[in-house]
Design a protein around this motif. Structure first.
Motif, PDB file in Angstrom:
ATOM      1  N   VAL A  53     -97.248  -2.835 -76.563  1.00 32.01           N
ATOM      2  CA  VAL A  53     -96.607  -1.573 -77.274  1.00 32.01           C
ATOM      3  C   VAL A  53     -97.668  -1.018 -78.137  1.00 32.01           C
ATOM      4  O   VAL A  53     -97.783   0.133 -78.274  1.00 32.01           O
ATOM      5  N   ALA A  54     -98.506  -2.041 -78.762  1.00 34.82           N
ATOM      6  CA  ALA A  54     -99.631  -1.763 -79.737  1.00 34.82           C
ATOM      7  C   ALA A  54    -100.638  -1.007 -78.772  1.00 34.82           C
ATOM      8  O   ALA A  54    -101.204   0.260 -79.173  1.00 34.82           O
ATOM      9  N   ASP A  55    -101.183  -1.493 -77.743  1.00 34.51           N
ATOM     10  CA  ASP A  55    -102.214  -1.241 -76.892  1.00 34.51           C
ATOM     11  C   ASP A  55    -102.087   0.342 -76.137  1.00 34.51           C
ATOM     12  O   ASP A  55    -103.016   1.187 -75.958  1.00 34.51           O
ATOM     13  N   PHE A  60     -91.396   8.649 -78.290  1.00 29.38           N
ATOM     14  CA  PHE A  60     -90.776   7.819 -79.374  1.00 29.38           C
ATOM     15  C   PHE A  60     -89.626   6.971 -78.650  1.00 29.38           C
ATOM     16  O   PHE A  60     -89.648   5.759 -78.926  1.00 29.38           O
ATOM     17  N   GLY A  61     -88.552   7.640 -77.908  1.00 30.24           N
ATOM     18  CA  GLY A  61     -87.495   6.798 -77.673  1.00 30.24           C
ATOM     19  C   GLY A  61     -87.998   5.518 -76.632  1.00 30.24           C
ATOM     20  O   GLY A  61     -87.469   4.499 -76.873  1.00 30.24           O
ATOM     21  N   ILE A  62     -88.930   5.849 -75.746  1.00 26.15           N
ATOM     22  CA  ILE A  62     -89.135   4.669 -74.802  1.00 26.15           C
ATOM     23  C   ILE A  62     -89.990   3.637 -75.795  1.00 26.15           C
ATOM     24  O   ILE A  62     -89.814   2.365 -75.468  1.00 26.15           O
ATOM     25  N   SER A  63     -90.878   4.029 -76.718  1.00 27.26           N
ATOM     26  CA  SER A  63     -91.573   3.093 -77.662  1.00 27.26           C
ATOM     27  C   SER A  63     -90.616   2.200 -78.272  1.00 27.26           C
ATOM     28  O   SER A  63     -90.519   1.024 -78.408  1.00 27.26           O
ATOM     29  N   VAL A  64     -89.427   3.039 -78.842  1.00 22.14           N
ATOM     30  CA  VAL A  64     -88.565   2.207 -79.784  1.00 22.14           C
ATOM     31  C   VAL A  64     -87.549   1.108 -78.607  1.00 22.14           C
ATOM     32  O   VAL A  64     -87.679   0.103 -79.155  1.00 22.14           O
ATOM     33  N   LEU A  65     -87.394   1.839 -77.597  1.00 20.76           N
ATOM     34  CA  LEU A  65     -86.549   1.001 -76.670  1.00 20.76           C
ATOM     35  C   LEU A  65     -87.021  -0.298 -76.303  1.00 20.76           C
ATOM     36  O   LEU A  65     -86.677  -1.172 -76.081  1.00 20.76           O
ATOM     37  N   THR A  66     -88.580  -0.098 -76.002  1.00 21.91           N
ATOM     38  CA  THR A  66     -89.295  -1.304 -75.491  1.00 21.91           C
ATOM     39  C   THR A  66     -89.431  -2.257 -76.775  1.00 21.91           C
ATOM     40  O   THR A  66     -89.260  -3.458 -76.520  1.00 21.91           O
ATOM     41  N   SER A  67     -89.836  -1.709 -77.880  1.00 21.85           N
ATOM     42  CA  SER A  67     -89.852  -2.730 -79.098  1.00 21.85           C
ATOM     43  C   SER A  67     -88.614  -3.498 -79.603  1.00 21.85           C
ATOM     44  O   SER A  67     -88.531  -4.565 -79.790  1.00 21.85           O
ATOM     45  N   LEU A  68     -87.581  -2.886 -79.115  1.00 24.64           N
ATOM     46  CA  LEU A  68     -86.268  -3.271 -79.533  1.00 24.64           C
ATOM     47  C   LEU A  68     -85.581  -3.963 -78.380  1.00 24.64           C
ATOM     48  O   LEU A  68     -84.417  -4.449 -78.523  1.00 24.64           O
ATOM     49  N   PHE A  69     -86.013  -4.078 -77.169  1.00 25.17           N
ATOM     50  CA  PHE A  69     -85.300  -4.511 -76.112  1.00 25.17           C
ATOM     51  C   PHE A  69     -84.704  -5.892 -76.246  1.00 25.17           C
ATOM     52  O   PHE A  69     -83.691  -6.314 -75.997  1.00 25.17           O
ATOM     53  N   PRO A  70     -85.682  -6.868 -76.711  1.00 23.46           N
ATOM     54  CA  PRO A  70     -85.177  -8.339 -77.100  1.00 23.46           C
ATOM     55  C   PRO A  70     -84.076  -8.408 -77.928  1.00 23.46           C
ATOM     56  O   PRO A  70     -82.786  -9.005 -77.768  1.00 23.46           O
ATOM     57  N   VAL A  71     -84.108  -7.527 -79.123  1.00 23.29           N
ATOM     58  CA  VAL A  71     -82.862  -7.353 -80.180  1.00 23.29           C
ATOM     59  C   VAL A  71     -81.763  -6.728 -79.212  1.00 23.29           C
ATOM     60  O   VAL A  71     -80.511  -7.346 -79.530  1.00 23.29           O
ATOM     61  N   ILE A  72     -81.950  -5.749 -78.368  1.00 15.76           N
ATOM     62  CA  ILE A  72     -80.792  -5.263 -77.795  1.00 15.76           C
ATOM     63  C   ILE A  72     -80.000  -6.243 -76.831  1.00 15.76           C
ATOM     64  O   ILE A  72     -78.712  -6.203 -76.983  1.00 15.76           O
ATOM     65  N   LEU A  73     -80.954  -6.986 -76.272  1.00 18.06           N
ATOM     66  CA  LEU A  73     -80.067  -7.837 -75.266  1.00 18.06           C
ATOM     67  C   LEU A  73     -79.424  -9.093 -75.795  1.00 18.06           C
ATOM     68  O   LEU A  73     -78.339  -9.375 -75.583  1.00 18.06           O
ATOM     69  N   MET A  74     -79.971  -9.590 -77.011  1.00 20.10           N
ATOM     70  CA  MET A  74     -79.432 -10.604 -77.953  1.00 20.10           C
ATOM     71  C   MET A  74     -78.216 -10.162 -78.467  1.00 20.10           C
ATOM     72  O   MET A  74     -77.056 -10.733 -78.572  1.00 20.10           O
ATOM     73  N   ALA A  75     -78.161  -8.760 -78.839  1.00 19.32           N
ATOM     74  CA  ALA A  75     -77.067  -8.100 -79.548  1.00 19.32           C
ATOM     75  C   ALA A  75     -75.747  -7.922 -78.862  1.00 19.32           C
ATOM     76  O   ALA A  75     -74.598  -8.245 -79.207  1.00 19.32           O
TER      77      ALA A  75
END
Length: 450
Positions: free
Chosen positions: A75-77, A228-243
């Protein structure tokens, strides 16, 4: 006698790390062996305890941490973190810059380890502060507060994930309750504390910062970064699956594991397992931040290799903390602590927080402090019937308190914001302690209802 050996063991650990300046992992292994001897564990079994402690700790966490670091670096690179920060700041405007910084830091902080997050965000904060004509510390304190709460309270970060494994807590519940605890903690220690800090150390808010301490900076053109949408979705994907898994468990199964799970129950439970969550999330990140950006597979693999190098020592330190914990358990220290507090009318949550605070002040490392505290309060928690997820958060809160000269975060904050030791104590140390205290208060309030 067991408690005396424990105290002497912690003193030895402090001596090795602070006085002799030995590597933390080496110090933990030496201390584990010494404490094992002191507790009377047969010499032939001490090595087994140390190995079991390291193995059980890293067996659960190596995929989570390794893949988590890889996802964050991708995500950073790719410029995803850069896009998230700039988009939120543009949307919120100059009047609500602090809230924008908190949100950006919170989202980025979920995907990145604390040290990586601060290195990535500081240049952005400096540029925005100069453009808006405000102090870098005015935005830097909310940034640090948001990164700290994700580091201390929210999986898949090292400390909360590791303590969850030790205490047998449901990671989804830790995440859910952790967000509830994190929001007031970051608001108090961030935007609200800035108003007090400006009066405590006004000179600190005149500093221009020290970008040279960050080394060479990767430059991004906003139009060339992921959306922005793809960046946020990728960053939060682990949280979304756990949620998803947590919400499904609470709504469909009433929070209980079904005796005869359906196919859907099994699939949801499967994707909600931390190691599977991180595997799926990394594959998504490799596509969205790699192949979809037309990066070659060799470039993506190089990014993943660099990410693993950055967390190699952290993994060993966590393994060393597991060794120390296992020796304490095998040597009967957990039972001794339980007997000591059997007649004392103190909440195990408060006790876990206090132990973590003491170890944090002594050792500096939040991860080591929280792992050691978890090993000590485990029997007490089980005897008192305390919710394991709340215990994870109580210990996590304690492990953030009073960061000072033996913590790497203290020196990073001082260096980047060009502060004196006194100013760093009045800003960084106080904000970390505020997060810790507010976190404990929120956990104790939650314990009334959960």
């Amino acid at each position: 006698m067991a408690l005396i050996v424990l105290v002497l063991g912690i003193i030895l650990l402090l001596f090795l790390i602070i006085k002799l300046k030995l590597n933390t992992f080496l110090s933990l292994v030496i201390t584990s062996i010494a404490v094992g001897i002191g507790l009377g564990i047969p010499l032939t079994k001490i090595a087994t305890s140390v190995q079991n402690g390291i193995g059980s700790q890293l067996g659960v966490l190596s995929i989570v941490f390794g893949f988590g670091a890889m996802l964050g670096r991708l995500v950073a690179d790719a410029g995803g973190a850069y896009r998230i920060a700039h988009t939120l700041i543009d949307k919120f405007g100059k009047k609500r810059l602090q809230i924008a910084i908190v949100l950006a830091s919170f989202i980025i902080g979920l995907a990145l380890f604390f040290e990586v997050g601060i290195v990535l965000l500081v240049p952005i904060v400096f540029a925005i502060a100069m453009e808006a004509g405000v102090s870098i510390l005015y935005l830097g304190i909310p940034m640090a507060a948001a990164l700290s709460v994700t580091h201390g309270f929210l999986p898949p970060h090292p400390a909360p994930t590791a303590i969850s494994a030790v205490l047998g807590a449901n990671v989804g519940h830790v995440l859910l309750y952790g967000v509830i605890v994190a929001i007031p903690a970051v608001l108090v220690a961030g935007p609200l504390f800035v108003k007090v800090a400006q009066k405590l150390v006004p000179d600190a808010f005149n500093r221009k910062g020290n970008l040279s301490a960050l080394g060479p900076q990767k430059k991004f053109k906003l139009e060339e970064t992921p959306s922005f949408g793809i960046s946020v979705l990728t960053s939060l994907f682990p949280v979304i699956l756990m949620a998803i898994t947590t919400i499904y468990d609470l709504t469909v199964n009433g929070g209980q594991t079904p005796k005869n799970p359906s196919m859907l129950d099994s699939i949801v439970a499967f994707i909600g397992t931390p190691s599977i969550t991180m595997t799926i999330s990394l594959l998504v990140a490799m596509y969205t931040m790699g192949w979809a950006r037309r990066f070659k597979t060799s470039q993506i693999m190089k990014t993943l290799e660099e990410a693993v190098k950055s967390i190699a020592m952290l993994l060993l330190v966590i393994g060393g903390g597991g060794a120390f914990k296992q020796v304490l358990i095998d040597g009967g220290v957990g039972d001794a602590v339980m007997n000591l507090f059997k007649g004392v009318n103190i909440s195990p949550l408060l006790l876990g927080w206090v132990i973590a605070v003491v170890l944090r002040i002594a050792l500096g490392s939040a991860t080591v402090a929280s792992l050691t505290a978890a090993g000590l309060v485990l029997p007490l928690m089980q005897a008192a019937g305390v919710n394991p997820a709340l215990m994870v958060l109580a210990i996590g809160a304690g492990s953030l308190a009073a960061s000072h000269v033996n913590d790497a975060g203290f020196w990073m904050f001082r260096e980047y914001f060009d502060l004196s030791i006194k100013e760093t104590l009045a800003t960084w140390t106080v904000l970390e302690t505020l997060i810790s205290v507010v976190g404990l208060i929120c956990v104790l309030i939650l314990s009334v209802f959960i």
